[in-house]
Design a protein around this motif. Structure first.
Motif, mmCIF file in Angstrom:
data_model
loop_
_atom_site.group_PDB
_atom_site.id
_atom_site.type_symbol
_atom_site.label_atom_id
_atom_site.label_comp_id
_atom_site.label_asym_id
_atom_site.label_seq_id
_atom_site.Cartn_x
_atom_site.Cartn_y
_atom_site.Cartn_z
ATOM 1 N N GLU A 192 -4.508 0.438 -2.106
ATOM 2 C CA GLU A 192 -5.191 0.326 -3.271
ATOM 3 C C GLU A 192 -4.886 -1.309 -3.741
ATOM 4 O O GLU A 192 -3.789 -1.926 -3.688
ATOM 5 C CB GLU A 192 -4.792 1.033 -4.529
ATOM 6 C CG GLU A 192 -5.299 2.579 -4.397
ATOM 7 C CD GLU A 192 -4.711 3.315 -5.799
ATOM 8 O OE1 GLU A 192 -5.300 4.130 -6.005
ATOM 9 O OE2 GLU A 192 -3.755 2.771 -6.223
ATOM 10 N N ASP A 193 -5.975 -2.115 -4.250
ATOM 11 C CA ASP A 193 -5.777 -3.300 -4.829
ATOM 12 C C ASP A 193 -4.926 -4.439 -3.702
ATOM 13 O O ASP A 193 -4.162 -5.042 -4.337
ATOM 14 C CB ASP A 193 -5.036 -3.061 -6.154
ATOM 15 C CG ASP A 193 -5.256 -2.292 -7.014
ATOM 16 O OD1 ASP A 193 -6.730 -2.385 -7.178
ATOM 17 O OD2 ASP A 193 -4.725 -1.482 -7.669
ATOM 18 N N GLY A 194 -5.282 -4.238 -2.630
ATOM 19 C CA GLY A 194 -4.338 -5.165 -1.506
ATOM 20 C C GLY A 194 -3.388 -4.642 -1.130
ATOM 21 O O GLY A 194 -2.407 -5.704 -0.772
ATOM 22 N N TYR A 195 -2.719 -3.473 -1.583
ATOM 23 C CA TYR A 195 -1.525 -2.951 -1.374
ATOM 24 C C TYR A 195 -1.460 -1.778 -0.454
ATOM 25 O O TYR A 195 -2.739 -1.046 -0.763
ATOM 26 C CB TYR A 195 -0.664 -2.696 -2.518
ATOM 27 C CG TYR A 195 -0.345 -3.849 -3.439
ATOM 28 C CD1 TYR A 195 0.943 -4.681 -3.104
ATOM 29 C CD2 TYR A 195 -0.986 -4.143 -4.588
ATOM 30 C CE1 TYR A 195 1.197 -5.702 -3.768
ATOM 31 C CE2 TYR A 195 -0.599 -5.274 -5.450
ATOM 32 C CZ TYR A 195 0.514 -6.202 -5.052
ATOM 33 O OH TYR A 195 1.026 -7.080 -5.942
ATOM 34 N N LEU A 196 -0.516 -1.453 0.177
ATOM 35 C CA LEU A 196 -0.162 -0.065 0.461
ATOM 36 C C LEU A 196 1.013 0.401 -0.832
ATOM 37 O O LEU A 196 2.099 -0.255 -0.739
ATOM 38 C CB LEU A 196 0.510 0.167 1.742
ATOM 39 C CG LEU A 196 -0.311 0.231 3.011
ATOM 40 C CD1 LEU A 196 0.303 0.716 4.135
ATOM 41 C CD2 LEU A 196 -1.590 1.337 2.965
ATOM 42 N N LYS A 197 0.729 1.182 -1.644
ATOM 43 C CA LYS A 197 1.261 1.526 -2.780
ATOM 44 C C LYS A 197 2.288 2.879 -2.431
ATOM 45 O O LYS A 197 1.807 3.710 -1.791
ATOM 46 C CB LYS A 197 0.659 1.911 -3.891
ATOM 47 C CG LYS A 197 0.116 0.650 -4.499
ATOM 48 C CD LYS A 197 -0.770 0.963 -5.483
ATOM 49 C CE LYS A 197 -1.562 -0.376 -6.289
ATOM 50 N NZ LYS A 197 -2.377 -0.133 -7.403
ATOM 51 N N ILE A 198 3.711 2.791 -2.938
ATOM 52 C CA ILE A 198 4.588 4.019 -2.744
ATOM 53 C C ILE A 198 5.604 3.732 -3.719
ATOM 54 O O ILE A 198 5.784 2.874 -4.608
ATOM 55 C CB ILE A 198 5.384 3.912 -1.290
ATOM 56 C CG1 ILE A 198 5.888 4.956 -1.148
ATOM 57 C CG2 ILE A 198 6.423 2.411 -1.343
ATOM 58 C CD1 ILE A 198 6.734 5.069 0.520
ATOM 59 N N THR A 199 5.996 5.000 -4.278
ATOM 60 C CA THR A 199 7.130 5.284 -5.223
ATOM 61 C C THR A 199 8.395 5.531 -4.900
ATOM 62 O O THR A 199 8.644 6.373 -3.951
ATOM 63 C CB THR A 199 6.614 6.310 -6.330
ATOM 64 O OG1 THR A 199 5.295 5.912 -6.716
ATOM 65 C CG2 THR A 199 7.708 6.467 -7.419
ATOM 66 N N HIS A 200 9.524 4.753 -5.427
ATOM 67 C CA HIS A 200 10.775 4.699 -4.860
ATOM 68 C C HIS A 200 11.593 5.002 -6.148
ATOM 69 O O HIS A 200 11.969 4.398 -6.933
ATOM 70 C CB HIS A 200 11.306 3.490 -3.979
ATOM 71 C CG HIS A 200 12.638 3.546 -3.428
ATOM 72 N ND1 HIS A 200 13.227 4.904 -3.190
ATOM 73 C CD2 HIS A 200 13.465 2.796 -3.272
ATOM 74 C CE1 HIS A 200 14.375 4.553 -2.511
ATOM 75 N NE2 HIS A 200 14.495 3.355 -2.572
#
Length: 218
Positions: free
Chosen positions: A39-47
């Motif tokens: 999304e939005d030019g990112y690969l998003k992840i939660t840490h």
């Protein structure tokens, strides 16, 4: 090694990983790690409850909650997850201490000093604050220990934290269990820095300074 030299080396390592990321097959990564969202030019992840994004244009990692920048520990935990996750890695529901992970024993003494001893010392006398910190991370309460919770380092890597507070006879003690699959998702050395980051995040949420001989990566 001096602290500024350590930081410089970590920054250099993060830059090298950013370059590696640009060469990775992003669709294959998303298959291996379904928690990744593009999304939005990112690969998003939660840490550990904090949202991060790996930029698709240059491989750098941004913290996305507006509360500062990603530090080197966080970035390397994410980069190595992307770099080492094996095809068909899966959660086994087989909980073990760090020393029982594959190839972990050589790192055991340093892990105890830099992670579990720090965990115990930091929260000694602060069991209530520790519980509140776990709840802020949407932790699942466990029956063992004075305080025991399961939280996610990443969605693919849940961890179990156990804490026994000090009393008149014994000092506080802490233990952390990993699913045996942890080294299918990441390098064994990253299990150390992931646990370290978990303790640091809990301390931040509890409003407590770290105590003991932490590794000191920023």
């Amino acid at each position: 090694m001096k602290t500024n030299e350590k930081v410089s080396n970590y920054i250099k390592l993060c830059s090298e990983w950013a370059e590696k990321f640009l060469q990775m097959d992003k669709e294959e990564l998303k298959k291996r790690l379904p928690e990744l969202k593009e999304e939005d030019g990112y690969l998003k992840i939660t840490h550990f409850g904090v949202p991060f994004g790996i930029r698709l244009d240059d491989g750098r990692i941004d913290r996305l909650d507006g509360k500062g920048e990603a530090n080197a520990t966080e970035m390397l935990n994410i980069y190595t997850l992307l770099g080492y996750v094996r095809e068909n890695a899966f959660f086994m529901d087989k909980w073990v201490p760090f020393a029982d992970l594959r190839d972990a024993r050589p790192f055991g003494p340093a892990y105890k000093i830099g992670v579990t001893d720090v965990f115990a010392a930091t929260f000694s006398g602060h069991a209530k604050k520790l519980k509140e910190a776990f709840l802020k991370l949407n932790g699942t309460e466990l029956p063992q220990g004075d305080v025991g919770y399961q939280i996610n380092a990443f969605e693919c890597e849940p961890m179990r934290f156990y804490f026994w507070d000090c009393d008149d006879e014994f000092e506080a003690q802490g233990n952390i269990l990993f699913d045996y699959s942890a080294t299918d998702f990441n390098h064994v050395e990253s299990a150390v820095s992931t646990a370290e980051m978990g303790v640091k995040r809990l301390a931040e949420l509890a409003g407590l300074p770290l105590r003991g001989k932490s590794f000191g990566m920023q």
